[in-house]
Design a protein around this motif. Sequence first.
Motif, PDB file in Angstrom:
ATOM      1  N   PHE A  63      33.589  35.797  35.821  1.00 19.62           N
ATOM      2  CA  PHE A  63      34.570  35.740  34.738  1.00 19.62           C
ATOM      3  C   PHE A  63      35.680  36.783  34.874  1.00 19.62           C
ATOM      4  O   PHE A  63      36.665  36.757  34.136  1.00 19.62           O
ATOM      5  CB  PHE A  63      33.888  35.894  33.366  1.00 19.62           C
ATOM      6  CG  PHE A  63      33.239  37.232  33.131  1.00 19.62           C
ATOM      7  CD1 PHE A  63      33.955  38.276  32.554  1.00 19.62           C
ATOM      8  CD2 PHE A  63      31.917  37.447  33.481  1.00 19.62           C
ATOM      9  CE1 PHE A  63      33.354  39.508  32.339  1.00 19.62           C
ATOM     10  CE2 PHE A  63      31.305  38.677  33.263  1.00 19.62           C
ATOM     11  CZ  PHE A  63      32.035  39.714  32.686  1.00 19.62           C
ATOM     12  N   ASP A  64      35.546  37.712  35.822  1.00 21.99           N
ATOM     13  CA  ASP A  64      36.578  38.733  35.955  1.00 21.99           C
ATOM     14  C   ASP A  64      36.493  39.347  37.350  1.00 21.99           C
ATOM     15  O   ASP A  64      35.443  39.290  38.004  1.00 21.99           O
ATOM     16  CB  ASP A  64      36.414  39.824  34.890  1.00 21.99           C
ATOM     17  CG  ASP A  64      37.666  40.688  34.734  1.00 21.99           C
ATOM     18  OD1 ASP A  64      38.716  40.304  35.296  1.00 21.99           O
ATOM     19  OD2 ASP A  64      37.592  41.722  34.059  1.00 21.99           O
ATOM     20  N   ARG A  65      37.616  39.933  37.764  1.00 25.33           N
ATOM     21  CA  ARG A  65      37.626  40.650  39.043  1.00 25.33           C
ATOM     22  C   ARG A  65      38.531  41.864  38.917  1.00 25.33           C
ATOM     23  O   ARG A  65      39.619  41.787  38.341  1.00 25.33           O
ATOM     24  CB  ARG A  65      38.151  39.755  40.165  1.00 25.33           C
ATOM     25  CG  ARG A  65      38.222  40.485  41.509  1.00 25.33           C
ATOM     26  CD  ARG A  65      38.735  39.590  42.627  1.00 25.33           C
ATOM     27  NE  ARG A  65      38.752  40.315  43.893  1.00 25.33           N
ATOM     28  CZ  ARG A  65      39.113  39.781  45.058  1.00 25.33           C
ATOM     29  NH1 ARG A  65      39.478  38.514  45.104  1.00 25.33           N
ATOM     30  NH2 ARG A  65      39.118  40.505  46.158  1.00 25.33           N
ATOM     31  N   GLU A  66      38.050  42.976  39.423  1.00 25.19           N
ATOM     32  CA  GLU A  66      38.852  44.192  39.477  1.00 25.19           C
ATOM     33  C   GLU A  66      38.720  44.771  40.876  1.00 25.19           C
ATOM     34  O   GLU A  66      37.675  45.290  41.262  1.00 25.19           O
ATOM     35  CB  GLU A  66      38.377  45.210  38.439  1.00 25.19           C
ATOM     36  CG  GLU A  66      39.262  46.455  38.396  1.00 25.19           C
ATOM     37  CD  GLU A  66      38.876  47.381  37.257  1.00 25.19           C
ATOM     38  OE1 GLU A  66      39.357  48.529  37.256  1.00 25.19           O
ATOM     39  OE2 GLU A  66      38.087  46.953  36.378  1.00 25.19           O
ATOM     40  N   GLY A  67      39.795  44.622  41.662  1.00 24.78           N
ATOM     41  CA  GLY A  67      39.728  45.069  43.043  1.00 24.78           C
ATOM     42  C   GLY A  67      38.703  44.266  43.823  1.00 24.78           C
ATOM     43  O   GLY A  67      38.749  43.036  43.888  1.00 24.78           O
ATOM     44  N   ALA A  68      37.723  44.956  44.412  1.00 23.55           N
ATOM     45  CA  ALA A  68      36.690  44.291  45.213  1.00 23.55           C
ATOM     46  C   ALA A  68      35.410  44.070  44.423  1.00 23.55           C
ATOM     47  O   ALA A  68      34.346  43.845  45.002  1.00 23.55           O
ATOM     48  CB  ALA A  68      36.396  45.115  46.465  1.00 23.55           C
TER      49      ALA A  68
END
Length: 556
Positions: A63-68
Motif C-alpha cells: 500500500f505504500d513505498r518509501e525509497g527501497a
Amino acid sequence: MDQILQSTPSFGLAPSSKRVKEGSGAERDKIVLSQKLSGKKVERRVLTFIAEEAAKRYRMVPFDREGAIFRVAMTNPQDLEALNVLRFLSEKEGVEVETYQVTEKDIDGLIAQYSGAEQALSAAIQSLKDDDIIEESTVSTGEDKGMFQDAPIAKLVQVMIGHAIDGRASDIHIEPIEGNYRVRFRVDGVLYASLILPVSVGKAVVSRIKILSNLKIDEKRKPQDGRFRVSERGTVIDLRVSTLPVVEGEKVVMRVLDKSAGLADLEKMGLSGRNHEVLLRKIMEPYGIILMTGPTGSGKSTTLYGFLNILNKEERNIITLEDPVEYFLDGINQSQVKPEIGYTFASGLRSILRQDPNVIMVGEIRDSETAELAIHAALTGHLVFSTLHTNDSIGSIPRLIDMGIEPFLLASSIQAVAAQRLVRRICEHCREEAKVSEKILSNIRAFLSDVSEEEANRYHVRLDGPLTFFSGHGCSECNNSGYKGRIAVHEVLEVTDALRTVIAEKRGSETEVREIARKQGMTSMKQDGLLKALRGDTTIAEVERVTEGAALVDEE
C-alpha cells in the motif's frame, strides 16, 4: 527474513509484530492504520510489487513505498508461505518489506484497487481467440457503436485511459514495435512504458479508438486526426487522437485534456518577475501583435489561453483560429482550421476580420500569407496573439522579416515576443537542499551577474548571499522521480521605441536587438530558470536541459 522488517516505521503506524497484541496502545495503533488505509488510493507502481493473483491468494497487498522500503498490509502476518513469497520478492527486487496486520475489510478495499489491466488484456486476448471480436467491415457500415461498449477491447481501452488520468499523463502512445504493441504514458514530459499488447489486441485497440474518434478504420495508409470525450469518475476528459502509418502498422497518440482542471493563472504556470509585468501590460493594449515562441509541446497555447481568460469580458469579441481546438472556453468564439477543404489559417483569418473582432488568436504563423494578414490585422486596430517556431524571442524578428514582412510594418505592429519552455517541478513532498560544487556556483553567479536586485526580489530570492538550490530525493508522491508537475520558464522581449528603430532601419539585426534588450533589463530564459531553481521550483539540471548557451554543470 532479514529484509522483512518488524520495527515501527517513522510515520507512526504499527507494523505487524508481537507488539500489536500486547494491549490497548498497540490496538489503537492498529486502528490508526485502518483509518489510514480507509479510502487510500494506492499507486499502480506500488501495487505491481505483488501480482493481483498472489495478493488474493495470500491476502496481502502493498500500500505504500518509501525509497527501497515497501509497506505490505496482511490479514495474517504469521502465514509462513506468504512471508516466504515476500522474502523472495524482496531479494529479487533488492528492496525491504514492512508488514502490517489489517482487517479483511482493509484487504478487500486494497485488492479492489488493482486496475484490472491484466484481466482486461486476458479477456481481450480470449475474446479474439473465441470470436475475432469486432470485424472492421461491420463497424465501417456505421452500426451502433454502443453495442461494443462492454466488449473486452472497449474495457481495455477504458482501463488504459483510466491509468493515464490517474497517473497525470498528458499523452498516451500506442505503437507497434518488435512484433507487439507498446503502450506508453508521458508524465511531466517523460515517456514511461506501461503495457505490452499482442499484435492482434493492439490492432483491435487501435480500431476501437478510431471508432470512438469517428475516423475511418479501414484507412491505414495516411494520418488521421480526431477527438472524443469520456467521463472518468465524474470528470469530463477530452482526448485528441492522431494516427500515423509506420513500418510495422499504425501508431496512435492520444492527448489527454482535462476540462475540469480549468486554466491556471499565469503566475501558477510560471510567469514571474519582469516577464509577468511586461506581458500583463502588453495584453491590455488595444491593438498590436504579441507572439509566443518555442518548440511543439512547450505550453505556448496554454499561455495564450491564459491571456484570453484575462481578456474574456462581455464587451470584447474574441475569436480564435486553431489547429486543433484544445480547450473550449466559455464566451469565446473558437474555430478549427480544416486544410483539406481549403479552410486554412490564412483563409480563416480573412473571414475573422469580417466578424468585427476585438481580439484574435491565430494558432500558428506557418507561412508568409498568414504572417502578413496577422500583421495587417494588428495595424488596423486588433489585438492579435499567435505562436511562431523559433529558438528564442529575439530570433522571431528576423524570422518574420525573412517571411516577407516589411520591417517598417513589423516595427509598427509588434508589442512583445515571449519565448517559453517547460521544466519539471520539484516534488514538494521530498524536496531537499542539493549539494552544488563551487565551480557550478561560480558559473551560475556569472549568468546572474546582470540580474538586478529589484528583479531578484520579484522572485523572492537573494543574490548577495549564499546560493541555495534544491532537488527531490524521490517519494511515493512522485513515483520516486523527485519531480511532480511542470512549470514554464520564459524570456520576454518588450518592443520599445529603440527596438522599433532597429527593426525598421536595420532589419532587426539580432546583435543590436540583443544589446538593447540587455540594456532594458530583459531576463533571459536561462536566468529565469535559475531564479526559479533558487526559489525551489525546479533543479539546475532541468534548466540546463531546456535552455541554450554555455553549460552550467561540469563536463564529465
